[in-house]
Design an enzyme around this catalytic site. Sequence first.
Site, mmCIF file in Angstrom:
data_model
loop_
_atom_site.group_PDB
_atom_site.id
_atom_site.type_symbol
_atom_site.label_atom_id
_atom_site.label_comp_id
_atom_site.label_asym_id
_atom_site.label_seq_id
_atom_site.Cartn_x
_atom_site.Cartn_y
_atom_site.Cartn_z
ATOM 1 N N ASN A 153 41.906 0.557 -65.967
ATOM 2 C CA ASN A 153 43.169 1.295 -65.595
ATOM 3 C C ASN A 153 43.940 1.724 -67.034
ATOM 4 O OD1 ASN A 153 45.767 1.942 -63.900
ATOM 5 N ND2 ASN A 153 46.658 0.399 -65.367
ATOM 6 N N ASP A 173 47.919 3.640 -69.880
ATOM 7 C CA ASP A 173 47.091 3.879 -69.078
ATOM 8 C C ASP A 173 46.169 4.944 -69.403
ATOM 9 O OD1 ASP A 173 48.713 2.193 -67.863
ATOM 10 O OD2 ASP A 173 48.675 3.686 -65.887
ATOM 11 N N ASP A 212 40.141 -5.034 -62.253
ATOM 12 C CA ASP A 212 41.648 -5.181 -62.458
ATOM 13 C C ASP A 212 42.478 -4.013 -62.010
ATOM 14 O OD1 ASP A 212 43.698 -6.787 -63.868
ATOM 15 O OD2 ASP A 212 43.982 -5.243 -64.987
ATOM 16 N N HIS A 265 46.193 0.895 -59.256
ATOM 17 C CA HIS A 265 46.961 1.351 -59.976
ATOM 18 C C HIS A 265 46.178 2.551 -61.065
ATOM 19 C CE1 HIS A 265 50.543 -1.137 -59.433
ATOM 20 N NE2 HIS A 265 49.721 -2.031 -59.297
ATOM 21 N N GLU A 307 40.937 -6.232 -57.079
ATOM 22 C CA GLU A 307 42.239 -6.519 -56.936
ATOM 23 C C GLU A 307 43.110 -5.446 -56.383
ATOM 24 O OE1 GLU A 307 45.798 -8.635 -59.544
ATOM 25 O OE2 GLU A 307 44.615 -6.887 -60.358
#
Length: 548
Positions: A154, A216, A246, A250, A291
């Site tokens: 991410n 990001d 992870d 997102h 996740e």
Amino acid sequence: MIKPALGKTFLARGAGLAAAAALLLGTMGCFSAGKHVEEQIAAGSTEKKAAPAVQIDEQPGTVYYEIFVRSFYDSNGDGIGDLNGVTAKLDYLKDLGIGGIWLMPIQPSPSYHGYDVTDYYGVNKDYGTLADMKRLTSEAHKRGIKVIMDLVVNHTSSEHPWFKAALADPKSPYRNWYHIESKDAQVKADGAVGGDPWHPYGNEKYLGVFSEGMPDLNLDEPAVRREMIKVGNYWLEKGIDGFRMDAAKHVYGDFASTINSDAVKAKNQQWWQAFRAGISETKKDAYIVGEVWDSPVIIAPYLDKAFDSAFNFDTAKKLLSGADQERNPDVAYTLQRIYEMYGKSSGGTFLDAPFLSNHDQNRTMSALGGNVDHAKMAAALLLTLPGNPFIYYGEELGMKGMKPDEAIREPLPWFKSEGGQGGQTTWEAARYNAAPDRVSVEAEAADPNSLLAHYKKLIAWRNQLPVLRDGAIADYAQDNPAVAAYFRVTKSERMLVVHNLSGQAQTADLTGGFEAGHETSIVRTSKEGSKLEDGKLELPPYSTVLVQ
């Protein structure tokens, strides 16, 4: 769920379940297909409706152990855990019964935790070398232990050379690898994890949802996609068995107002499917657990040709609450509903990933107020569920810890004394695991009634009994609120798991659970004193019994 190559799903639906199940395993009680599971969960209904169809469909699993390398075991005396330290303690993990380990980030990073990577192809110098990593995977494989590692796609560190180059030169080839705008640009500012996710830099600003030190990546940039797939293949070629992904939702879920929109969900799913396809040529059976800290409805699409598993945060809450309140968490009923949805999304290939706590949450023992009996029952619930249960390092000892993050990632205490014997990590002073409340491997290993001994017993049961390790789950309704009971079922056998979550002896009525003439007996019990006569099961306080 079972992989298609391993067998055909047996699906018993509606009123025909009892008869169909009897043909295979004997009567299991009454189940029926109620309102469609997606509609029930999406509606947030708390009313207990008819359970969904029981899918006698296996989830061949193993027990995984999450390791924060910095806090685990120090092989060179600098006070910091390292990869050689993990290798040195593989026999401890093997003795515990562990079949897989998850390493939190091991790549170079300016932070203690490592979730801001500066080199995706390197190893943190505090932890050792690439040769040490290869030795760890080799020694783990000799013991039948798989190794997966955290992979953070991410974002990078703000110290990563890519990001530095992107900021330094608007014409840099890395400029489009990140989200960089002029300081006056009109952009969304409702960060998905709170606050304004845009961070100023001169006359510009950049997107970093988690912090200014974690800019990001732009996964719409084809070069970034190719690079992340290349990174995945690189580590698989070095012997890694898979990844924990992870912040999976997102990648495109940057803003609170859009994170659960259909467009964002579809883009996340498409990227992770592309990642899976990109690494499959290197290791077709690489295990990927994501996740996705959200509801099952949000999780389900990630299991479609992308992840094998996603961590089951909702079930973790139910297990801890049930153990803490000494009341049946009704976990099997809930899981049946979730698995029906996951099975449809994944084509029957998913594996659940239940857990109690992890490196982002208050530790289990602290959540349970230090009650060892409650911790034992939480473990018993976890380790009798389908899939790949994950244990956070030190959970088997009863380590405590409450936020902030450093205090839930304290050094694992290996010795009774805090004198810093060889191997003990000392990078962070213990706040929650210091005398007089200190627990340790040394002390727990010497006590046959310890929490560590309890974990060993439960994991041994799981490793010894295929139905407990691999079976599906089916609810068993009974009226005692202090007792939790459910079937574990494979195509060839079934077993009833019964937990007394309370501090008083309890009786469970099993007369409705087995067909007439079916001989039943206790095959495992966590405490002496359990007794089964005429369909009545007597359970000692805080105990688990397996019946066949």
